[in-house]
Design a protein around this motif. Structure first.
Motif, PDB file in Angstrom:
ATOM      1  N   SER A  99      -5.900  10.587  -1.946  1.00 59.16           N
ATOM      2  CA  SER A  99      -5.083   9.395  -1.799  1.00 59.16           C
ATOM      3  C   SER A  99      -4.768   8.784  -3.153  1.00 59.16           C
ATOM      4  O   SER A  99      -5.373   9.106  -4.172  1.00 59.16           O
ATOM      5  CB  SER A  99      -5.780   8.363  -0.906  1.00 59.16           C
ATOM      6  N   GLU A 100      -3.813   7.899  -3.123  1.00 57.20           N
ATOM      7  CA  GLU A 100      -3.412   7.177  -4.321  1.00 57.20           C
ATOM      8  C   GLU A 100      -2.918   5.810  -3.901  1.00 57.20           C
ATOM      9  O   GLU A 100      -2.178   5.683  -2.920  1.00 57.20           O
ATOM     10  CB  GLU A 100      -2.300   7.925  -5.053  1.00 57.20           C
ATOM     11  N   LYS A 101      -3.303   4.788  -4.640  1.00 53.07           N
ATOM     12  CA  LYS A 101      -2.787   3.457  -4.356  1.00 53.07           C
ATOM     13  C   LYS A 101      -2.648   2.688  -5.657  1.00 53.07           C
ATOM     14  O   LYS A 101      -3.326   2.967  -6.635  1.00 53.07           O
ATOM     15  CB  LYS A 101      -3.708   2.699  -3.399  1.00 53.07           C
ATOM     16  N   LEU A 102      -1.737   1.736  -5.638  1.00 56.37           N
ATOM     17  CA  LEU A 102      -1.575   0.805  -6.752  1.00 56.37           C
ATOM     18  C   LEU A 102      -2.146  -0.538  -6.334  1.00 56.37           C
ATOM     19  O   LEU A 102      -1.903  -1.003  -5.221  1.00 56.37           O
ATOM     20  CB  LEU A 102      -0.101   0.649  -7.124  1.00 56.37           C
TER      21      LEU A 102
ATOM     22  N   PHE B  45      -1.179  -2.855  -1.185  1.00 56.56           N
ATOM     23  CA  PHE B  45      -1.043  -1.512  -0.637  1.00 56.56           C
ATOM     24  C   PHE B  45      -1.309  -1.530   0.860  1.00 56.56           C
ATOM     25  O   PHE B  45      -2.245  -2.192   1.336  1.00 56.56           O
ATOM     26  CB  PHE B  45      -2.051  -0.604  -1.339  1.00 56.56           C
ATOM     27  N   HIS B  48      -0.520   5.381   2.465  1.00 59.20           N
ATOM     28  CA  HIS B  48       0.011   6.485   1.668  1.00 59.20           C
ATOM     29  C   HIS B  48       0.156   7.710   2.554  1.00 59.20           C
ATOM     30  O   HIS B  48      -0.804   8.135   3.199  1.00 59.20           O
ATOM     31  CB  HIS B  48      -0.959   6.752   0.505  1.00 59.20           C
ATOM     32  N   ASP B  56      -4.063   7.853   3.378  1.00 56.89           N
ATOM     33  CA  ASP B  56      -4.887   6.657   3.202  1.00 56.89           C
ATOM     34  C   ASP B  56      -4.184   5.510   3.894  1.00 56.89           C
ATOM     35  O   ASP B  56      -3.073   5.161   3.515  1.00 56.89           O
ATOM     36  CB  ASP B  56      -5.059   6.371   1.700  1.00 56.89           C
ATOM     37  N   SER B  58      -5.984   2.595   4.499  1.00 57.48           N
ATOM     38  CA  SER B  58      -6.998   1.555   4.363  1.00 57.48           C
ATOM     39  C   SER B  58      -6.421   0.158   4.191  1.00 57.48           C
ATOM     40  O   SER B  58      -7.115  -0.824   4.412  1.00 57.48           O
ATOM     41  CB  SER B  58      -7.914   1.879   3.181  1.00 57.48           C
TER      42      SER B  58
END
Lengths: 114, 113
Positions: A99-102, B45, B48, B56, B58
């Motif tokens: 996963s990736e988040k900002l 966020f 994704h 993800d 979350s």
């Protein structure tokens, strides 16, 4: 506009001056950091990024500095122009597994006076 | 090359109604992200996607929110039933690979009355 209700810190500069926008981040595990610029009615626009193993990166008229010791990020804009007026956000990039988040900061409104 | 597009640009609905937001990423971008900014808060966020899979989620606030990306192209975000606190701007972003620049769309401003 989109900023209604948002009480953003503001920086006013004269055209031609250099601008410095600062950001404190919280997660020492962040993999990279990005600065975004947002103009009214538009989405965030990428300016420059820096990997966590670097402390400085330069672009066209912009420089990003990263101080991991104090968890501080700054954006320097040289010879600020009226077109630079916008809200600026720093963001931490987290890569976790697949996963990736900002994670965005609060933002700062830059006003450039002609 | 067209950027990320979002539809609608604005939506005004009443509490309890359903709204579906759409995002078309840049062609060829496998990674698609949803974010939102509610009044007075930072951009947060939500989730994704990698192709059609939720990598993800979350950041999804509760089970009133459902995101889909059937076929791995465009994505929808449905809010059902909408509550007042859902008002804000919903952004979609896409990127070709993890760790690359995320390209943001213009956002959908949602107002729940």
């Amino acid at each position: 506009g989109e900023s209604v209700g948002l009480h953003l810190p503001t920086l006013s500069v004269q055209e031609g001056d250099n601008s410095i926008i600062n950001c404190a981040y919280s997660n020492s595990a962040s993999d990279y950091f990005i600065w975004y610029k947002q103009e009214s009615g538009k989405g965030p626009q990428f300016i420059i990024d820096i990997r966590s193993n670097m402390d400085k990166r330069q672009g066209q008229r912009v420089t990003v500095l990263l101080n991991k010791t104090v968890k501080h990020l700054s954006l320097q804009i040289a010879a600020t122009q009226p077109g630079d007026s916008a809200v600026y956000f720093c963001a931490e990039g987290l890569l976790q597994g697949g996963s990736e988040k900002l994670v965005f900061g609060k933002g700062m409104k830059l006003t450039v006076n002609p | 090359e067209a950027g990320v597009t979002q539809f609608p640009s604005h939506s005004v609905i009443e509490k309890g109604q359903t709204v579906t937001l759409r995002c078309d990423p840049i062609s060829g971008h496998d990674n698609l992200y949803w974010y939102r900014r509610v009044m007075g808060k930072e951009i947060k966020f939500l989730l994704h996607f990698v192709k059609e899979s939720k990598q993800d989620e979350s950041g999804m606030p509760n089970n009133r929110f459902l995101a889909e990306r059937t076929g791995g192209t465009y994505s929808t975000l449905k809010v059902q039933p909408a509550e007042l606190e859902d008002s804000g701007v919903y952004f979609c972003a896409s990127s070709p690979d993890r760790g690359n620049e995320q390209f943001f769309g213009p956002g959908t401003r949602l107002t729940v009355l």
